[in-house]
Design a protein around this motif. Structure first.
Motif, PDB file in Angstrom:
ATOM      1  N   SER A 122       0.820  -1.218   0.000  1.00 32.46           N
ATOM      2  CA  SER A 122       0.000   0.000   0.000  1.00 32.46           C
ATOM      3  C   SER A 122       0.850   1.263   0.000  1.00 32.46           C
ATOM      4  O   SER A 122       2.019   1.245   0.399  1.00 32.46           O
ATOM      5  CB  SER A 122      -0.909   0.016   1.233  1.00 32.46           C
ATOM      6  N   VAL A 123       0.226   2.349  -0.442  1.00 35.89           N
ATOM      7  CA  VAL A 123       0.840   3.675  -0.366  1.00 35.89           C
ATOM      8  C   VAL A 123      -0.069   4.524   0.514  1.00 35.89           C
ATOM      9  O   VAL A 123      -1.279   4.589   0.297  1.00 35.89           O
ATOM     10  CB  VAL A 123       0.964   4.318  -1.766  1.00 35.89           C
ATOM     11  N   LEU A 149      -4.687  10.149  -4.647  1.00 31.65           N
ATOM     12  CA  LEU A 149      -5.403   8.878  -4.489  1.00 31.65           C
ATOM     13  C   LEU A 149      -5.960   8.405  -5.828  1.00 31.65           C
ATOM     14  O   LEU A 149      -5.829   7.232  -6.190  1.00 31.65           O
ATOM     15  CB  LEU A 149      -6.540   9.026  -3.469  1.00 31.65           C
ATOM     16  N   THR A 150      -6.555   9.332  -6.574  1.00 34.58           N
ATOM     17  CA  THR A 150      -7.127   8.986  -7.884  1.00 34.58           C
ATOM     18  C   THR A 150      -6.043   8.531  -8.849  1.00 34.58           C
ATOM     19  O   THR A 150      -6.199   7.537  -9.567  1.00 34.58           O
ATOM     20  CB  THR A 150      -7.872  10.210  -8.475  1.00 34.58           C
ATOM     21  N   LEU A 151      -4.912   9.254  -8.847  1.00 34.36           N
ATOM     22  CA  LEU A 151      -3.793   8.928  -9.726  1.00 34.36           C
ATOM     23  C   LEU A 151      -3.245   7.530  -9.434  1.00 34.36           C
ATOM     24  O   LEU A 151      -3.076   6.712 -10.341  1.00 34.36           O
ATOM     25  CB  LEU A 151      -2.682   9.973  -9.553  1.00 34.36           C
ATOM     26  N   ILE A 163      -2.608   0.848  -7.902  1.00 36.19           N
ATOM     27  CA  ILE A 163      -1.838   0.889  -6.657  1.00 36.19           C
ATOM     28  C   ILE A 163      -2.783   1.141  -5.487  1.00 36.19           C
ATOM     29  O   ILE A 163      -3.580   2.087  -5.528  1.00 36.19           O
ATOM     30  CB  ILE A 163      -0.764   2.011  -6.720  1.00 36.19           C
ATOM     31  N   ARG A 164      -2.707   0.293  -4.470  1.00 36.58           N
ATOM     32  CA  ARG A 164      -3.556   0.484  -3.290  1.00 36.58           C
ATOM     33  C   ARG A 164      -3.118   1.754  -2.565  1.00 36.58           C
ATOM     34  O   ARG A 164      -1.940   1.898  -2.226  1.00 36.58           O
ATOM     35  CB  ARG A 164      -3.432  -0.711  -2.338  1.00 36.58           C
ATOM     36  N   ALA A 165      -4.045   2.659  -2.326  1.00 38.33           N
ATOM     37  CA  ALA A 165      -3.685   3.927  -1.684  1.00 38.33           C
ATOM     38  C   ALA A 165      -4.749   4.346  -0.676  1.00 38.33           C
ATOM     39  O   ALA A 165      -5.938   4.094  -0.866  1.00 38.33           O
ATOM     40  CB  ALA A 165      -3.507   5.014  -2.749  1.00 38.33           C
ATOM     41  N   ARG A 166      -4.284   4.996   0.387  1.00 35.77           N
ATOM     42  CA  ARG A 166      -5.176   5.468   1.446  1.00 35.77           C
ATOM     43  C   ARG A 166      -4.687   6.832   1.915  1.00 35.77           C
ATOM     44  O   ARG A 166      -3.482   7.058   2.034  1.00 35.77           O
ATOM     45  CB  ARG A 166      -5.140   4.458   2.597  1.00 35.77           C
ATOM     46  N   ILE A 176       4.495   8.609 -10.316  1.00 36.65           N
ATOM     47  CA  ILE A 176       4.185   7.184 -10.486  1.00 36.65           C
ATOM     48  C   ILE A 176       5.469   6.370 -10.593  1.00 36.65           C
ATOM     49  O   ILE A 176       5.600   5.296  -9.992  1.00 36.65           O
ATOM     50  CB  ILE A 176       3.295   6.957 -11.733  1.00 36.65           C
ATOM     51  N   GLU A 177       6.431   6.886 -11.344  1.00 37.49           N
ATOM     52  CA  GLU A 177       7.716   6.187 -11.507  1.00 37.49           C
ATOM     53  C   GLU A 177       8.418   6.030 -10.156  1.00 37.49           C
ATOM     54  O   GLU A 177       8.966   4.978  -9.842  1.00 37.49           O
ATOM     55  CB  GLU A 177       8.607   6.975 -12.479  1.00 37.49           C
TER      56      GLU A 177
END
Length: 201
Positions: A5-6, A20-22, A28-31, A113-114
């Motif tokens: 997760s991120v 979060l949307t990106l 990618i799991r994001a919170r 993202i990279e």
């Protein structure tokens, strides 16, 4: 979907939501968390994760977030800092504190993202390394004290003759112990045994 997760910490709801949307759009799991205090009061249990934090926030700032993440999770939770107010001394200080990357606002989505993917790839590598180390330690526990002495000497590069001399046993006995070590450690060659020793550090 990513294995790890991120976690995004930013008091600006618009920035937080866009991140979060990106990330979610890339699988990618994001919170998200509105502050460092919110994040640490509900600290996730993930053994490995990536943290993205803003630098300037009310209450706990990014520097404190970085310090506390390092204290609690170390290298298993790499941190990326995003800020609209970067300067050289700050960047140097934060990089020395273990920050993986420093991204200035407005951030470039492909670069972000990279960077995140690079962090997640390192976590996967770290996960594999930890798994390999645990497997070696499990095998190591099977060795008798004398076999462990022979193992240590072998991965140190000592010859059978040198081991025999150091342990006050015959070279033939060393060969017997060496065979037992190879079997218990599930090593098909001396180089494989040495790699196991390197895995243990």
């Amino acid at each position: 979907m990513s294995l790890h997760s991120v976690f995004i910490i930013d008091d600006d709801a618009a920035v937080r939501d866009s991140l979060l949307t990106l990330l979610r759009g890339e699988g990618i799991r994001a919170r998200g968390f509105a502050s460092g205090d919110d994040f640490f009061s509900a600290l996730p249990e993930d053994p490995m994760a990536c943290v993205i934090t803003d630098m300037r926030m009310p209450g706990m700032d990014g520097a404190e977030v970085v310090r506390r993440v390092g204290e609690k999770r170390g290298a298993a939770w790499p941190v990326i800092v995003i800020t609209g107010h970067a300067d050289v001394p700050m960047v140097v200080q934060m990089m020395r504190s273990g920050v993986v990357d420093f991204i200035e606002k407005p951030f470039d989505p492909p670069r972000l993202i990279e960077t995140v993917r690079g962090c997640l790839a390192r976590l996967t590598d770290l996960n594999q390394q930890q798994g390999a180390r645990a497997a070696v330690e499990l095998r190591l526990a099977r060795l008798t004290p004398r076999e462990r002495q022979v193992f240590d000497a072998l991965i140190h590069g000592d010859s059978n003759k040198a081991i025999a001399l150091a342990l006050d046993i015959s070279p033939r006995t060393v060969e017997v112990f060496r065979a037992k070590v190879m079997t218990k450690m599930e090593a098909d060659s001396l180089s494989a045994l040495v790699r196991m020793g390197m895995t243990l550090g």
